[in-house]
Design an enzyme around this catalytic site. Structure first.
Site, mmCIF file in Angstrom:
data_model
loop_
_atom_site.group_PDB
_atom_site.id
_atom_site.type_symbol
_atom_site.label_atom_id
_atom_site.label_comp_id
_atom_site.label_asym_id
_atom_site.label_seq_id
_atom_site.Cartn_x
_atom_site.Cartn_y
_atom_site.Cartn_z
ATOM 1 N N GLU A 1 75.507 -41.145 46.190
ATOM 2 C CA GLU A 1 76.832 -40.529 46.103
ATOM 3 C C GLU A 1 76.769 -39.020 46.325
ATOM 4 O OE1 GLU A 1 80.071 -41.645 45.584
ATOM 5 O OE2 GLU A 1 79.209 -43.595 46.107
ATOM 6 N N LYS B 1 78.909 -35.117 41.648
ATOM 7 C CA LYS B 1 79.476 -36.464 41.670
ATOM 8 C C LYS B 1 78.655 -37.387 40.781
ATOM 9 C CE LYS B 1 82.296 -37.696 45.601
ATOM 10 N NZ LYS B 1 82.413 -38.600 46.760
#
Length: 465
Positions: free
Chosen positions: A329, A323
């Site tokens: 994240e 990601k």
């Protein structure tokens, strides 16, 4: 943990509680993202999920290997179409039929597909063309399901970010961004007509990122706090999750769609991040997810939707190492790719009563001297609101202590009041901690006493006597 106010409801609660102990909770789901190159085989993931109390899995696509691996497990499956598929789905009914023929019919009903989400956060994508095509895409997929005689069994919806709301504080003022206008009204009309849920992604984590105050962190993590008062309803909210979900409820109600059910499609907290990120940590992630699970299991619901738990899909099953964006994240996974837990939030089967999600205790500004341990108990102060007591009760019972005595049939269930139940749980939390003064703080709503609060057959554990 909830306070039940009549005998018939108490009986139903007892029955429900017994059912929950005997099986997994249908309201707990998890997101299974695949933006990674190190994920375990789908078959291993299926076995992992079967060892937990997770009963639903949300996929962002329709990976056939995963759908096959979940066959005959009883686990509900949410599959999704990509945002890039929306134009074709909207303009070509044959494309929609072929999508159902390829991604649903070969696997259903052995694989328990329960919902198809069309796109992800399309309404806040900024792509006006995609936004206008969303409803026709959903309608064509629904028609394809109807043509396959699956219309009443598999629902169709889409997933929204909290940014679809123009206002969310206080919750009673929740309203949709008027710029969405008839587009949102059309989507809601579809949800109502087909009985499909309104799926939303509330993240208290993002609220804390923009407000770093300690009291905001406690509010976001379900920890004891002073609460936030909603003058529109005279309700004091004790956690951000309830506040965000009820803001969505208020927005739906204000549009005349009280019948539409809400599903939390994503919510979670990262356990690590970059050095300049505020909020990610093992302690915070464990507190948020663990206390959320405890809150859902309590069946308290939210102030505007009491007595039931909103279906909630935790984010996420694994980290997704490919990601883009900040480090956080890539650090939402509850499980590692070697199938071990990143941290324990009580999802293993049999752990429903022992969710271990301890949060860092809040030390009073001026700690009181340590009292004698010869018979010391922690009790609520005399003037504390029921909302705060309920928050204390939820918090204490979410830390792995045994709260069965205040559940129906328990020795301390009567009197069936939030004050009585909270007093027992707060004291047990204090006794099971280190009996430090700050273990009996509860945002300055508790105090230590040498008077034994035990009564009849209800025995409060105390210090040495």
């Amino acid at each position: 943990m909830t306070t039940v106010r009549c005998a018939s409801v108490a009986f139903l609660f007892s029955l429900l509680h017994s059912v929950l102990l005997a099986r997994s909770e249908s309201f707990i789901g998890i997101n299974y993202g695949q933006v990674a190159d190190n994920l375990p085989p789908p078959s291993a993931t299926a076995k992992l999920l079967q060892s937990t109390s997770i009963e639903k899995v949300r996929l962002y696509g329709a990976d056939p290997a995963i759908i096959k691996a979940l066959a005959n497990t009883g686990i509900g499956i949410v599959i999704g179409t990509a945002n890039g598929d929306v134009p074709a789905l909207a303009s070509d009914p044959n494309f929609a039929r072929n999508w159902i023929n390829s991604n649903v019919l070969p696997y259903y009903p052995s694989s328990k597909i329960i919902l198809i989400t069309v796109g992800n956060e399309v309404m806040t994508s900024g792509d006006q063309n995609l936004m206008t095509q969303l409803l026709p895409a959903m309608q064509n997929l629904q028609n394809a399901l109807n043509g396959a005689s699956l219309g009443g069994m598999i629902k169709v919806s889409t997933v929204h970010s909290m940014a679809v709301l123009k206002q969310s504080e206080p919750p009673s003022s929740g309203s949709f961004d008027p710029s969405f206008g008839d587009l949102m009204k059309g989507l809601l009309g579809f949800n109502k007509a087909t009985g499909s849920p309104f799926a939303i992604n509330p993240y208290p984590y993002f609220a804390y990122r923009s407000d770093h105050r300690p009291e905001t962190l406690a509010f976001c993590l379900f920890q004891p706090n002073s609460g936030r008062f909603d003058s529109g309803t005279n309700i004091k909210y004790m956690n951000m999750f309830d506040a965000q979900v009820d803001a969505v409820r208020a927005a739906l109600n204000s549009m005349g769609f009280k019948e539409i059910e809400i599903v939390v499609a994503e919510t979670g907290w990262p356990y690590k991040g970059d050095s300049n990120e505020v909020g990610p940590s093992i302690e915070n992630a464990k507190a948020y997810n663990g206390n959320l699970i405890s809150h859902l299991r309590s069946m308290v619901g939210t102030p505007l939707m009491p007595g039931k738990s909103v279906d909630t899909y935790l984010f996420a099953l694994y980290d997704e190492d490919l990601k883009p964006g900040p480090g956080s994240e890539r650090a939402f996974g509850l499980f590692k790719t070697d199938l071990t837990m990143t941290y324990d939030v009580g999802l293993s089967k049999g752990a429903q009563n022992t969710t271990p999600a301890p949060a860092t205790p809040k030390t009073p500004a001026t700690p009181s001297p340590s009292p004698s341990t010869n018979g010391t108990w922690c009790v609520p102060k005399s003037v504390v609101s029921n909302a705060q007591l309920q928050a204390n009760l939820d918090y204490a019972c979410g830390q792995g202590i045994d709260c069965r005595p205040v559940q129906p049939g328990g020795a301390c269930f009567e009197p069936n009041t939030v004050a009585s139940h909270a007093a027992y749980a707060m004291n047990l939390f204090y006794q099971n901690s280190a009996r430090n003064p700050w273990n009996c703080d509860f945002s300055q709503t508790a105090t230590l006493t040498s008077k034994n609060p035990s009564y009849k057959g209800c025995i409060y554990p105390g210090g040495r006597t």
